[in-house]
Design an enzyme around this catalytic site. Structure first.
Site, PDB file in Angstrom:
ATOM      1  CG  ASP A 277     -22.310  32.456 -23.482  1.00  0.00           C
ATOM      2  OD1 ASP A 277     -23.091  32.214 -24.412  1.00  0.00           O
ATOM      3  OD2 ASP A 277     -22.434  33.412 -22.713  1.00  0.00           O
TER       4      ASP A 277
ATOM      5  CG  ASP B 287     -21.750  35.466 -18.924  1.00  0.00           C
ATOM      6  OD1 ASP B 287     -22.519  34.772 -19.629  1.00  0.00           O
ATOM      7  OD2 ASP B 287     -21.435  36.632 -19.202  1.00  0.00           O
TER       8      ASP B 287
ATOM      9  CB  ILE C 191      -0.918   0.023   1.256  1.00  0.00           C
ATOM     10  CG1 ILE C 191      -1.850  -1.189   1.262  1.00  0.00           C
ATOM     11  CG2 ILE C 191      -1.722   1.318   1.297  1.00  0.00           C
ATOM     12  CD1 ILE C 191      -2.534  -1.419   2.592  1.00  0.00           C
TER      13      ILE C 191
ATOM     14  CG  ASP D  90     -24.104  30.148 -20.241  1.00  0.00           C
ATOM     15  OD1 ASP D  90     -24.469  29.758 -21.367  1.00  0.00           O
ATOM     16  OD2 ASP D  90     -23.672  31.290 -20.022  1.00  0.00           O
TER      17      ASP D  90
END
Length: 862
Positions: A324, A609, A280, A613
């Site tokens: 956008d 923004d 481990i 969106d």
């Protein structure tokens, strides 16, 4: 019901109201019936939930199991050390993610919005949350619309709907009924919650509130978007699963082999536990958390606030950025970019509301004196103004005219004496001013309408009769501008005429053409994306021609389609790779686009923004919202927030994400190679019936300190040269690809065999001395491994000062476990000079064999 398809009178009847509004008693009843006018936004993640999320990694689960077993076997020191690792990992992750949540809370606006309504025929100002269907809204310039409503009376009403539809220009309203399936951005007889009245006034009957409004529908879409695992979380989950299986199999094999050889059950349980501890990588969860946290801190300096640590690495594997247009690639600020005056076309540099810019003719700087009259009309025949915080009060188109005038040093020198307001019938506006004891009327409006009312034109300060050829030339110029998706206004004037004649027989002065232009820095950022193999797709609510014009300037390639075209495409994921521009889209379209890209095996970043969106931000692999101009809804849905609203910051964040993944791969390679060396020496020792070559405390010390410190420092390695010139990794690519797995196995086994040889050679010197040689040999061979890993990235030893410090610290701390009283805790003994010589020769041999092996492997594969 589609309210925009019905007449205003019919809707008043359907909603059991009138133009005077409902009564106060009725309003109270409707609040109980419809609920408060509030969007049920998602709650911020609670601190307790953030803390619990730190324990969801399979690697952490393995540590918890190791902790429980250590307690059961009364290995108190081991148990305490493992518990400290678990807690350290949780605290680091919690602090970073909690800080991000608090930063988002700080970004939220604290204003309690109000609404003006008619009740019992009287105007009242109330908290917008008490607005109900049937209320009559009083709409005035500058007010935010509190609910969705059907217009019943308007006076030159315009609204700014960019946050909802993505369209940058104000929406001119009318009262006409519309056909079904009219896109949201074209519903001119409606106003919607969160949009702003930019001009005029009116009355509207509320049709939908709260979660039934368009904004509420978007909030519902956000809630339906399920939380997603980042690529890193998936890779670490798989790594944890495979490590767990490997640990269990090796432990069982060794346990059974020991029993068959005649060893007692208690001895073999201790051996199996030692193997499990060796297998481990206890330091890995903490090192990954520290690496991501450091990456987050670097990103904050580069204007990107990351909410979830694993999202940092997701950026590095992004294959598509869906952006956008309005406010992201552009400023969301109309800018005059072209003029036509004195029979000459001018270009104006600069973008947004910045006053910096020059005037050009054929790319050469031009004098602005000949443009004085055109710019003077633009700034005086104007109702817009800038507030002290530089935000626009009024129409953004008129704000652009103020800026174009101020770039040439033109200021308003006279006050308005009178005016003829703009009407949609006349398509023009006129103001009157007293200049040098004469009354001038300044007019602006639609070019074809203005030109019809002009009999003369101004050219270089002289007035001439306007001819048919002149008119054709002006209209051709107007068409040329329109084809570039520019909004064009014409300007004219008259002298000493009253209101009745001011707009007749005018003198034509020129044209001003404007657009919400792309940010200058966005062009370079998109170029860097293309070089990095990242596709950029524009998704906007704006008109197709405008989107195409902006895309052309930014070199965004691909087919251009509208939302209505998208509705006709049945199998979008087959065509999605060919499309570069989506225009006139609604929130459902954006979700469909992101879904199609993910089906096409892309890692999708979505920027935005607006409220519209938010659902797509939530569904994308990484949602990126704007910190300055972004809405609260968008910020809460996002994984990352840009504090400067700059597309360039996304590209910087992608570069940071790629560098972080490289570094994660380096230290996973380093830690697993070391752990495999430990497993090999213990496994071989048990098979050859030798005593345990390492104690559990020694293994933990190596895994945490002598491995952990350099591994952590690897997370600060500088980025490789050309990191943004290579294609994105496949999202399905393992954190340990096939070639790297064999490399780890080869070095790990080689290290284990070398340690076994040392252990066998020192059998005659006592078990403690032999274990000390193996313990120290591991540290030496791990330093060799460190050098071979960084050599593949062509990084010099001294390119990372933190790594140098970590290596020196590891060596010093290791020496303390041998040459100080700590040797009693670690069951070690002091080594002589000849022992160190043996170790040094062993390290050189390991290095040479490894290099020879990789050389042969390279020749075989090629």
């Amino acid at each position: 019901m589609e309210y925009y398809t019905q007449s205003a009178d019919k809707i008043l009847t359907l909603l059991k109201t009138s133009s005077k509004g409902i009564s106060k008693d009725e309003a109270e009843q409707r609040v109980h019936k419809y609920g408060l006018n509030e969007v049920q936004a998602e709650k911020l993640t609670s601190p307790f939930k953030i803390l619990l999320e730190q324990f969801t990694s399979p690697l952490v689960w393995i540590l918890i199991v190791a902790f429980i077993i250590s307690l059961f076997l009364h290995e108190t020191v081991d148990a305490v050390v493992i518990l400290l690792i678990i807690l350290l990992n949780a605290i680091l992750g919690f602090v970073q993610e909690y800080r991000a949540e608090q930063s988002i809370e700080a970004l939220k606006k604290m204003a309690s919005p109000k609404a003006i309504v008619l009740r019992d025929g009287q105007q009242m100002k109330i908290d917008s949350k008490y607005v109900v269907p049937g209320d009559i809204l009083v709409l005035e310039t500058g007010e935010k619309v509190p609910a969705d409503a059907r217009l019943i009376e308007i006076h030159q009403l315009q609204t700014q709907e960019a946050t909802l539809t993505g369209e940058s220009l104000p929406n001119v309203k009318d009262l006409n009924t519309l056909p079904t399936k009219t896109p949201l951005a074209d519903r001119k007889n409606m106003v919607y919650a969160t949009t702003i009245i930019t001009e005029g006034r009116g009355f509207a009957v509320v049709t939908s509130t709260g979660m039934n409004s368009e904004v509420g529908k978007i909030a519902t879409l956000i809630k339906q978007a399920h939380p997603k695992l980042t690529p890193l979380q998936k890779k670490l989950r798989d790594l944890g699963k495979y490590l767990t299986i490997a640990v269990v199999i090796v432990a069982i094999v060794v346990f059974l082999a020991g029993l068959l050889s005649g060893k007692t059950i208690s001895v073999m349980i201790l051996t199996a536990i030692a193997l499990a501890v060796a297998a481990i990588p206890e330091g890995l969860p903490a090192v990954i958390t520290i690496s991501l946290a450091l990456g987050v801190q670097r990103m904050v300096k580069r204007n990107a606030l990351v909410r979830k640590l694993p999202s940092v690495e997701t950026l590095g594997s992004v294959t598509v950025i869906c952006t956008d247009k309005t406010g992201t690639l552009t400023h969301n600020e109309m800018t005059v970019t072209k003029l036509y005056a004195n029979e000459t076309e001018y270009t104006i540099t600069g973008s947004g509301y910045s006053r910096e810019g020059i005037f050009l003719i054929n790319k050469k700087q031009a004098k602005t004196e000949p443009l004085q009259k055109l710019l003077e009309i633009g700034i005086l025949c104007n109702d817009a103004q800038f507030s002290p915080d530089k935000s626009v009060i009024g129409d953004p188109t008129e704000a652009a005219l103020i800026v174009s005038a101020e770039k040439a040093g033109v200021k308003p020198t006279t006050k308005r004496a009178n005016e003829i307001p703009f009407t949609s019938e006349r398509k023009m506006m006129t103001t009157f001013h007293s200049i040098n004891k004469e009354i001038y009327s300044y007019t602006k409006g639609a070019p074809d309408i203005i030109l019809e009312q002009c009999s003369k034109q101004l050219v270089n300060g002289k007035v001439y009769r306007i001819t048919r050829e002149d008119r054709k030339k002006i209209l051709d110029q107007n068409e040329k501008f329109a084809k570039q998706a520019l909004r064009v206004l014409a300007f004219a004037y008259n002298k000493n005429k009253g209101k009745a004649d001011a707009e007749k027989q005018m003198v034509f002065v020129g044209l001003q053409a404007m657009i919400d232009p792309p940010r200058e820095e966005a062009k370079d950022a998109i170029k860097r994306c293309h070089e990095a193999g990242i596709n950029v797709i524009m998704i906007t609510g704006d008109h197709l021609t405008t989107a195409q014009a902006i895309a052309k300037e930014l070199n965004i390639e691909g087919e251009a389609i509208t939302g209505q075209d998208l509705d006709q495409i049945k199998n979008l994921n087959k065509r999605i790779n060919k499309i570069g521009i989506f225009a006139r889209v609604n929130p459902e379209h954006k979700l469909r686009i992101v879904g199609a890209l993910k089906k096409a095996h892309h890692v999708v970043a979505m920027t935005g923004d607006g409220v519209n969106d938010a659902p797509a931000l939530k569904k994308a692999d990484i949602g990126i919202a704007m910190g300055k101009s972004g809405t609260d809804v968008a910020r809460e849905a996002a994984d990352m927030i840009l504090t400067d609203d700059n597309f360039t910051s996304i590209v910087n964040a992608v570069e940071e994400g790629r560098g972080i993944f490289d570094n994660i791969r380096k230290f996973v390679n380093y830690l697993l190679s070391s752990n495999l060396g430990e497993i090999t020496v213990i496994l071989l020792a048990s098979l050859f019936l030798l005593p345990l070559p390492l104690t559990a405390i020694q293994i933990l010390w190596v895994n945490l300190i002598t491995d952990g410190l350099p591994a952590t420092a690897l997370s600060l390695d500088p980025h490789s040269k050309g990191i943004m010139k290579r294609k994105p990794r496949s999202p399905r690519e393992s954190i340990l690809p096939k070639q790297l797995r064999w490399d780890i196995i080869g070095f790990g086994v080689l290290m284990g065999v070398a340690c076994l040889v040392l252990f066998w050679l020192y059998q005659g010197s006592g078990i403690m001395k032999a274990q000390t040689m193996v313990f120290t040999g591991l540290v030496m061979f791990e330093l060799v491994r460190l050098g071979t890993i960084r050599g593949k990235y062509k990084l010099g030893w001294f390119s990372n000062k933190w790594l140098v410090a970590a290596v020196v610290s590891s060596i010093v701390l290791h020496l303390l476990t041998i040459y100080t009283p700590l040797n009693k805790v670690f069951n070690t003994t002091a080594l002589a000079a000849v022992d160190w010589l043996f170790l040094l020769v062993g390290a050189v041999i390991v290095y040479l064999i490894y290099k020879f092996g990789t050389l042969i492997a390279r020749k075989v594969t090629t």
